[in-house]
Design a protein around this motif. Structure first.
Motif, PDB file in Angstrom:
ATOM      1  N   SER A 132       2.348  51.173  32.796  1.00 49.55           N
ATOM      2  CA  SER A 132       1.840  49.784  32.757  1.00 49.55           C
ATOM      3  C   SER A 132       0.446  49.739  31.818  1.00 49.55           C
ATOM      4  O   SER A 132      -0.440  50.353  32.390  1.00 49.55           O
ATOM      5  N   THR A 135       4.744  46.871  30.273  1.00 48.83           N
ATOM      6  CA  THR A 135       5.118  47.663  31.220  1.00 48.83           C
ATOM      7  C   THR A 135       6.673  48.429  30.646  1.00 48.83           C
ATOM      8  O   THR A 135       7.697  47.565  30.570  1.00 48.83           O
ATOM      9  N   ARG A 136       6.667  49.541  31.112  1.00 50.49           N
ATOM     10  CA  ARG A 136       7.634  50.307  30.814  1.00 50.49           C
ATOM     11  C   ARG A 136       8.534  50.676  32.278  1.00 50.49           C
ATOM     12  O   ARG A 136       7.938  51.117  33.097  1.00 50.49           O
ATOM     13  N   VAL A 137       9.842  50.334  32.367  1.00 44.46           N
ATOM     14  CA  VAL A 137      10.632  50.361  33.649  1.00 44.46           C
ATOM     15  C   VAL A 137      11.792  50.991  33.515  1.00 44.46           C
ATOM     16  O   VAL A 137      12.261  50.989  32.494  1.00 44.46           O
ATOM     17  N   ASN A 145      11.428  51.575  43.579  1.00 38.47           N
ATOM     18  CA  ASN A 145      11.141  52.689  43.840  1.00 38.47           C
ATOM     19  C   ASN A 145      11.808  53.760  44.447  1.00 38.47           C
ATOM     20  O   ASN A 145      12.257  54.978  43.904  1.00 38.47           O
ATOM     21  N   ASN A 195      11.737  41.542  26.810  1.00 38.36           N
ATOM     22  CA  ASN A 195      12.078  43.103  27.037  1.00 38.36           C
ATOM     23  C   ASN A 195      12.840  43.622  26.079  1.00 38.36           C
ATOM     24  O   ASN A 195      13.637  42.843  25.313  1.00 38.36           O
ATOM     25  N   GLN A 219       7.381  43.181  39.242  1.00 43.21           N
ATOM     26  CA  GLN A 219       8.200  43.629  40.051  1.00 43.21           C
ATOM     27  C   GLN A 219       9.094  42.574  40.649  1.00 43.21           C
ATOM     28  O   GLN A 219      10.431  42.720  41.002  1.00 43.21           O
ATOM     29  N   TYR A 252      14.756  50.550  40.837  1.00 42.99           N
ATOM     30  CA  TYR A 252      13.895  50.203  39.656  1.00 42.99           C
ATOM     31  C   TYR A 252      12.545  50.404  39.961  1.00 42.99           C
ATOM     32  O   TYR A 252      12.052  50.582  41.179  1.00 42.99           O
ATOM     33  N   GLN A 253      11.950  51.029  38.854  1.00 45.66           N
ATOM     34  CA  GLN A 253      10.418  51.519  39.326  1.00 45.66           C
ATOM     35  C   GLN A 253       9.620  51.479  37.908  1.00 45.66           C
ATOM     36  O   GLN A 253      10.083  51.586  36.737  1.00 45.66           O
ATOM     37  N   ARG A 254       8.360  51.241  38.017  1.00 45.43           N
ATOM     38  CA  ARG A 254       7.403  51.231  37.023  1.00 45.43           C
ATOM     39  C   ARG A 254       7.012  52.440  36.543  1.00 45.43           C
ATOM     40  O   ARG A 254       6.566  53.227  37.329  1.00 45.43           O
TER      41      ARG A 254
END
Length: 113
Positions: A39, A54-56, A21, A86, A3, A34-36
């Motif tokens: 993971s 991690t998918r973001v 978030n 990425n 993050q 942006y948010q996770r």
């Protein structure tokens, strides 16, 4: 932490207006949220590894369709030059009627330690 790395990559694209978030209540467009999404810890025969996938989701907001497309292009370029591995998975356009802003949602898979 991924993050913090994302913040460093995305904040310069929108004059520091990138938020994890949820956007600030008084956020002025353009901005990025942006948010996770998920993971996943990788495991091998010896147990957990340091490598994490991690998918973001990165959402760019702007007042016009053209401006938000420009921000999305900047996000793609910044992610290509990021220090972490990425892959862009998808991209979708929206119009958020509640806030009267255009949005481009970009989905990434990020590999980091």
């Amino acid at each position: 932490m991924i993050q913090e790395q994302l913040q460093a990559v995305l904040a310069p694209l929108v004059a520091g207006r990138s938020y994890p978030n949820l956007a600030a209540q008084d956020a002025v467009a353009p901005y990025i949220v942006y948010q996770r999404v998920v993971s996943v810890t990788n495991n091998n025969l010896l147990g957990p590894s340091d490598l994490q996938n991690t998918r973001v989701q990165i959402d760019a907001y702007g007042k016009t369709y053209a401006s938000v497309q420009q921000i999305a292009a900047s996000v793609r370029l910044a992610m290509q030059g990021a220090a972490f591995t990425n892959v862009q998975l998808s991209e979708q356009d929206f119009y958020e009627i509640d806030v009267r802003l255009h949005r481009v949602s970009l989905d990434y898979s990020i590999w980091s330690t």
